[in-house]
Motif scaffolding. Structure first.
Motif, PDB file in Angstrom:
ATOM      1  N   ALA A  76       0.823  -1.207   0.000  1.00 16.22           N
ATOM      2  CA  ALA A  76       0.000   0.000   0.000  1.00 16.22           C
ATOM      3  C   ALA A  76       0.855   1.253   0.000  1.00 16.22           C
ATOM      4  O   ALA A  76       0.452   2.290  -0.518  1.00 16.22           O
ATOM      5  N   LEU A  77       2.022   1.171   0.565  1.00 16.18           N
ATOM      6  CA  LEU A  77       2.958   2.286   0.598  1.00 16.18           C
ATOM      7  C   LEU A  77       4.054   1.979  -0.416  1.00 16.18           C
ATOM      8  O   LEU A  77       4.828   1.045  -0.218  1.00 16.18           O
ATOM      9  N   PRO A  78       4.112   2.718  -1.517  1.00 13.19           N
ATOM     10  CA  PRO A  78       5.115   2.389  -2.543  1.00 13.19           C
ATOM     11  C   PRO A  78       6.529   2.678  -2.054  1.00 13.19           C
ATOM     12  O   PRO A  78       6.816   3.755  -1.537  1.00 13.19           O
ATOM     13  N   LEU A  79       7.387   1.692  -2.210  1.00 11.12           N
ATOM     14  CA  LEU A  79       8.765   1.841  -1.764  1.00 11.12           C
ATOM     15  C   LEU A  79       9.715   2.071  -2.931  1.00 11.12           C
ATOM     16  O   LEU A  79      10.898   2.306  -2.728  1.00 11.12           O
ATOM     17  N   THR A  80       9.204   1.970  -4.158  1.00 13.62           N
ATOM     18  CA  THR A  80      10.011   2.208  -5.339  1.00 13.62           C
ATOM     19  C   THR A  80       9.339   3.290  -6.176  1.00 13.62           C
ATOM     20  O   THR A  80       8.202   3.662  -5.939  1.00 13.62           O
TER      21      THR A  80
END
Length: 188
Positions: A76-80
């Motif tokens: 849910a939280l984009p890391l890229t």
């Protein structure tokens, strides 16, 4: 799994865990006294010691950490950046996060219900049970159905996987109304 439904679950789970964690961090003595057997009565004040305060705050921080882990590992939280990953890329940990957090919420619901029935009906335990039961039911629904990809026919808009058992498939019959050569089960 569907990104939108997983993201909704992840942020709802973070919200529920934060709702439990903030009072534990800010007012640990109030929460401890509220959940004790004689808490809330003026004639019998509850005594909360330093160890209970420490564990209440530690539990609050742990719940915030679990909520943030659910959000992060579910994708849910984009890391890229969008350049390095496609828009429809699912997190490889989404199934595992939903499954493990479902058990966490089930255990929380079971504990809340057992304490509610054994304590004579403290409302705090009932609220904890209700929130955890809703989150565990949502996680179960996601675990069972969010992995499904819809097989919708572009021409008719009907689901291709429908059959006539136990109900009549009206959408399939509409497509073949003019086709008299088609052999049906009734004719066989």
């Amino acid at each position: 799994m569907g990104n939108d439904s997983i993201s909704t679950y992840a942020f709802a789970s973070l919200g529920w865990l934060s709702l439990q964690a903030v009072p534990l961090i800010v007012w640990p003595t109030f929460i401890s006294s509220m959940l004790t057997e004689n808490g809330g009565h003026a004639h019998a004040p509850a005594v909360v010691n330093v160890v209970e305060t420490y564990f209440a705050r530690y539990l609050g921080f742990s719940q915030l950490a679990i909520g943030l882990l659910i959000v992060t590992l579910s994708g849910a939280l984009p890391l890229t950046t969008k350049v390095t990953s496609p828009d429809d890329a699912n997190s490889p940990y989404a199934n595992a996060v939903v499954f493990i957090s479902m058990f966490y919420h089930v255990i929380g619901a079971a504990y809340g219900y057992s304490r509610y029935t054994s304590s004579g009906g403290h409302v705090g335990y009932l609220l904890g049970f209700t929130g955890s039961a809703i989150m565990s039911a949502y996680a179960l629904w996601l675990f069972m159905f969010a992995n499904e990809h819809a097989k919708v026919n572009a021409a008719t808009g009907a689901d291709k996987r429908t059959s006539n058992f136990p109900f009549k498939n009206a959408e399939a019959e509409k497509r073949f109304d003019g086709d008299k050569k088609r052999v049906t089960r009734k004719a066989i």
